[in-house]
Design a protein around this motif. Structure first.
Motif, PDB file in Angstrom:
ATOM      1  N   ASP A   1       9.345 -18.808   8.538  1.00 48.33           N
ATOM      2  CA  ASP A   1       9.326 -19.011   7.924  1.00 48.33           C
ATOM      3  C   ASP A   1      10.590 -19.296   6.695  1.00 48.33           C
ATOM      4  O   ASP A   1      10.766 -18.487   6.123  1.00 48.33           O
ATOM      5  CB  ASP A   1       7.275 -18.929   7.008  1.00 48.33           C
ATOM      6  N   ALA A   2      10.621 -20.389   6.504  1.00 46.68           N
ATOM      7  CA  ALA A   2      12.190 -20.345   5.136  1.00 46.68           C
ATOM      8  C   ALA A   2      11.817 -19.859   3.813  1.00 46.68           C
ATOM      9  O   ALA A   2      12.242 -19.468   3.620  1.00 46.68           O
ATOM     10  CB  ALA A   2      12.323 -22.032   4.872  1.00 46.68           C
ATOM     11  N   MET A   3      10.124 -20.068   3.950  1.00 46.61           N
ATOM     12  CA  MET A   3       9.430 -19.456   2.231  1.00 46.61           C
ATOM     13  C   MET A   3      10.032 -17.818   2.447  1.00 46.61           C
ATOM     14  O   MET A   3      10.177 -18.023   1.147  1.00 46.61           O
ATOM     15  CB  MET A   3       8.041 -20.385   2.606  1.00 46.61           C
ATOM     16  N   ALA A   4      10.426 -17.292   3.675  1.00 53.25           N
ATOM     17  CA  ALA A   4      10.297 -16.059   3.578  1.00 53.25           C
ATOM     18  C   ALA A   4      11.531 -15.748   2.096  1.00 53.25           C
ATOM     19  O   ALA A   4      11.660 -14.165   2.027  1.00 53.25           O
ATOM     20  CB  ALA A   4      10.834 -15.024   4.775  1.00 53.25           C
ATOM     21  N   ARG A   5      12.317 -16.528   2.886  1.00 53.99           N
ATOM     22  CA  ARG A   5      13.877 -15.648   1.830  1.00 53.99           C
ATOM     23  C   ARG A   5      13.826 -16.422  -0.296  1.00 53.99           C
ATOM     24  O   ARG A   5      13.746 -15.731  -0.877  1.00 53.99           O
ATOM     25  CB  ARG A   5      14.869 -17.592   2.060  1.00 53.99           C
ATOM     26  N   ILE A   6      12.597 -17.090  -0.487  1.00 53.46           N
ATOM     27  CA  ILE A   6      12.106 -17.020  -1.836  1.00 53.46           C
ATOM     28  C   ILE A   6      10.736 -15.436  -1.551  1.00 53.46           C
ATOM     29  O   ILE A   6      10.955 -15.322  -3.029  1.00 53.46           O
ATOM     30  CB  ILE A   6      11.227 -18.347  -2.394  1.00 53.46           C
ATOM     31  N   ASP A   7      10.264 -15.569  -1.097  1.00 55.49           N
ATOM     32  CA  ASP A   7       9.062 -14.655  -0.826  1.00 55.49           C
ATOM     33  C   ASP A   7       9.274 -13.207  -0.984  1.00 55.49           C
ATOM     34  O   ASP A   7       8.816 -12.545  -2.381  1.00 55.49           O
ATOM     35  CB  ASP A   7       7.572 -14.961   0.134  1.00 55.49           C
ATOM     36  N   VAL A   8      10.035 -12.978  -0.274  1.00 52.04           N
ATOM     37  CA  VAL A   8      10.296 -11.220  -0.023  1.00 52.04           C
ATOM     38  C   VAL A   8      11.242 -11.149  -1.302  1.00 52.04           C
ATOM     39  O   VAL A   8      11.387  -9.796  -1.842  1.00 52.04           O
ATOM     40  CB  VAL A   8      11.570 -11.484   1.201  1.00 52.04           C
ATOM     41  N   PRO A   9      12.552 -12.266  -2.137  1.00 53.52           N
ATOM     42  CA  PRO A   9      12.798 -11.512  -3.067  1.00 53.52           C
ATOM     43  C   PRO A   9      12.281 -11.095  -4.250  1.00 53.52           C
ATOM     44  O   PRO A   9      12.178 -10.268  -5.172  1.00 53.52           O
ATOM     45  CB  PRO A   9      13.560 -12.066  -4.156  1.00 53.52           C
ATOM     46  N   TYR A  10      10.875 -12.044  -4.518  1.00 45.09           N
ATOM     47  CA  TYR A  10       9.643 -11.326  -5.406  1.00 45.09           C
ATOM     48  C   TYR A  10       8.778 -10.799  -5.207  1.00 45.09           C
ATOM     49  O   TYR A  10       8.866  -9.633  -5.940  1.00 45.09           O
ATOM     50  CB  TYR A  10       9.033 -12.803  -5.942  1.00 45.09           C
ATOM     51  N   LEU A  11       8.603 -10.269  -3.689  1.00 45.47           N
ATOM     52  CA  LEU A  11       7.864  -9.138  -3.064  1.00 45.47           C
ATOM     53  C   LEU A  11       8.586  -7.811  -4.343  1.00 45.47           C
ATOM     54  O   LEU A  11       7.931  -6.892  -4.116  1.00 45.47           O
ATOM     55  CB  LEU A  11       7.340  -9.230  -1.690  1.00 45.47           C
ATOM     56  N   MET A  12      10.187  -7.691  -3.560  1.00 45.34           N
ATOM     57  CA  MET A  12      10.771  -6.651  -3.747  1.00 45.34           C
ATOM     58  C   MET A  12      11.145  -6.063  -5.400  1.00 45.34           C
ATOM     59  O   MET A  12      10.962  -4.662  -5.816  1.00 45.34           O
ATOM     60  CB  MET A  12      11.792  -6.310  -3.084  1.00 45.34           C
ATOM     61  N   ALA A  13      11.261  -7.721  -6.073  1.00 43.39           N
ATOM     62  CA  ALA A  13      11.210  -6.956  -7.455  1.00 43.39           C
ATOM     63  C   ALA A  13       9.395  -6.674  -7.871  1.00 43.39           C
ATOM     64  O   ALA A  13      10.099  -5.311  -9.121  1.00 43.39           O
ATOM     65  CB  ALA A  13      11.542  -8.562  -8.466  1.00 43.39           C
ATOM     66  N   GLU A  14       8.829  -7.286  -7.321  1.00 38.83           N
ATOM     67  CA  GLU A  14       7.740  -6.641  -7.532  1.00 38.83           C
ATOM     68  C   GLU A  14       7.014  -4.891  -7.500  1.00 38.83           C
ATOM     69  O   GLU A  14       7.013  -4.418  -8.341  1.00 38.83           O
ATOM     70  CB  GLU A  14       6.546  -7.667  -7.195  1.00 38.83           C
ATOM     71  N   LEU A  15       7.882  -4.656  -6.302  1.00 42.09           N
ATOM     72  CA  LEU A  15       7.732  -3.320  -6.216  1.00 42.09           C
ATOM     73  C   LEU A  15       8.905  -2.718  -5.810  1.00 42.09           C
ATOM     74  O   LEU A  15       8.414  -1.389  -5.674  1.00 42.09           O
ATOM     75  CB  LEU A  15       7.506  -3.290  -4.508  1.00 42.09           C
ATOM     76  N   GLY A  16       9.762  -3.001  -6.864  1.00 48.52           N
ATOM     77  CA  GLY A  16      10.515  -1.888  -7.385  1.00 48.52           C
ATOM     78  C   GLY A  16      12.388  -2.249  -6.367  1.00 48.52           C
ATOM     79  O   GLY A  16      12.336  -0.937  -6.362  1.00 48.52           O
ATOM     80  N   GLY A  17      12.035  -2.891  -5.427  1.00 51.77           N
ATOM     81  CA  GLY A  17      13.026  -2.889  -4.504  1.00 51.77           C
ATOM     82  C   GLY A  17      13.254  -3.675  -4.384  1.00 51.77           C
ATOM     83  O   GLY A  17      14.388  -4.572  -5.450  1.00 51.77           O
ATOM     84  N   THR A  18      14.793  -3.224  -3.514  1.00 49.22           N
ATOM     85  CA  THR A  18      15.748  -4.688  -3.556  1.00 49.22           C
ATOM     86  C   THR A  18      16.443  -4.896  -1.961  1.00 49.22           C
ATOM     87  O   THR A  18      16.187  -4.599  -1.248  1.00 49.22           O
ATOM     88  CB  THR A  18      17.250  -3.287  -3.070  1.00 49.22           C
ATOM     89  N   VAL A  19      17.203  -6.568  -2.779  1.00 51.50           N
ATOM     90  CA  VAL A  19      17.298  -7.165  -0.855  1.00 51.50           C
ATOM     91  C   VAL A  19      18.659  -6.842  -0.587  1.00 51.50           C
ATOM     92  O   VAL A  19      19.416  -7.127  -1.979  1.00 51.50           O
ATOM     93  CB  VAL A  19      16.106  -8.746  -1.568  1.00 51.50           C
ATOM     94  N   LEU A  20      18.851  -6.416   0.534  1.00 50.08           N
ATOM     95  CA  LEU A  20      20.370  -6.120   0.207  1.00 50.08           C
ATOM     96  C   LEU A  20      20.696  -7.744   1.105  1.00 50.08           C
ATOM     97  O   LEU A  20      21.920  -7.298   1.224  1.00 50.08           O
ATOM     98  CB  LEU A  20      20.457  -4.950   1.581  1.00 50.08           C
ATOM     99  N   GLN A  21      20.808  -8.096   2.273  1.00 53.97           N
ATOM    100  CA  GLN A  21      21.176  -9.144   2.784  1.00 53.97           C
ATOM    101  C   GLN A  21      19.858  -9.978   3.338  1.00 53.97           C
ATOM    102  O   GLN A  21      18.832  -9.358   3.709  1.00 53.97           O
ATOM    103  CB  GLN A  21      21.469  -8.438   3.769  1.00 53.97           C
ATOM    104  N   ILE A  22      20.188 -11.218   3.176  1.00 54.32           N
ATOM    105  CA  ILE A  22      19.358 -12.735   3.960  1.00 54.32           C
ATOM    106  C   ILE A  22      20.377 -13.630   5.119  1.00 54.32           C
ATOM    107  O   ILE A  22      21.485 -13.580   4.483  1.00 54.32           O
ATOM    108  CB  ILE A  22      18.789 -13.619   2.821  1.00 54.32           C
ATOM    109  N   ASP A  23      19.979 -13.073   5.997  1.00 54.03           N
ATOM    110  CA  ASP A  23      21.168 -14.301   7.056  1.00 54.03           C
ATOM    111  C   ASP A  23      20.614 -14.762   8.066  1.00 54.03           C
ATOM    112  O   ASP A  23      19.158 -14.438   8.245  1.00 54.03           O
ATOM    113  CB  ASP A  23      21.286 -13.059   8.187  1.00 54.03           C
ATOM    114  N   GLN A  24      20.826 -15.939   8.200  1.00 52.24           N
ATOM    115  CA  GLN A  24      20.163 -16.774   8.563  1.00 52.24           C
ATOM    116  C   GLN A  24      20.486 -16.681  10.885  1.00 52.24           C
ATOM    117  O   GLN A  24      21.359 -16.479  10.687  1.00 52.24           O
ATOM    118  CB  GLN A  24      20.768 -18.596   8.504  1.00 52.24           C
ATOM    119  N   THR A  25      20.026 -16.422  11.556  1.00 49.52           N
ATOM    120  CA  THR A  25      19.616 -16.913  12.927  1.00 49.52           C
ATOM    121  C   THR A  25      19.239 -17.563  13.392  1.00 49.52           C
ATOM    122  O   THR A  25      18.906 -18.807  12.764  1.00 49.52           O
ATOM    123  CB  THR A  25      19.015 -15.236  12.983  1.00 49.52           C
ATOM    124  N   ASP A  26      19.443 -17.142  14.844  1.00 52.96           N
ATOM    125  CA  ASP A  26      19.315 -18.909  15.747  1.00 52.96           C
ATOM    126  C   ASP A  26      17.825 -18.645  15.394  1.00 52.96           C
ATOM    127  O   ASP A  26      17.094 -19.883  16.069  1.00 52.96           O
ATOM    128  CB  ASP A  26      19.610 -18.012  16.948  1.00 52.96           C
TER     129      ASP A  26
END
Length: 80
Positions: free
Chosen positions: A40-65
């Motif tokens: 689901d392409a929305m994960a690209r948006i949702d996960v950074p918000y989740l990590m900001a809420e939880l005090g974590g960091t998004v290290l990398q977002i890769d598009q895969t097959d």
């Protein structure tokens, strides 16, 4: 460094990928790395918000097959 925890949420629609990632993060030590696999392409948006809420960091977002591979690092111990 310890192994990256893989969370497979392929085939699930928002908000399930973020919920699976959050559940996998429960009781992990600060600095734990997890890789979320999602179609689901929305994960690209949702996960950074989740990590900001939880005090974590998004290290990398890769598009895969098969969708997205999002690598994050926890910022603190998460409690249930």
């Amino acid at each position: 460094m310890s192994a990256v925890i893989e969370v497979d949420a392929r085939g699930h629609r928002c908000p399930v990928p973020s919920l699976k990632l959050r559940k996998a993060m429960l009781d992990t030590a600060p600095g734990t790395r997890l890789r979320l696999l999602a179609t689901d392409a929305m994960a690209r948006i949702d996960v950074p918000y989740l990590m900001a809420e939880l005090g974590g960091t998004v290290l990398q977002i890769d598009q895969t097959d098969s969708g997205l591979a999002i690598t994050v690092e926890t910022g603190g111990a998460l409690q249930d």
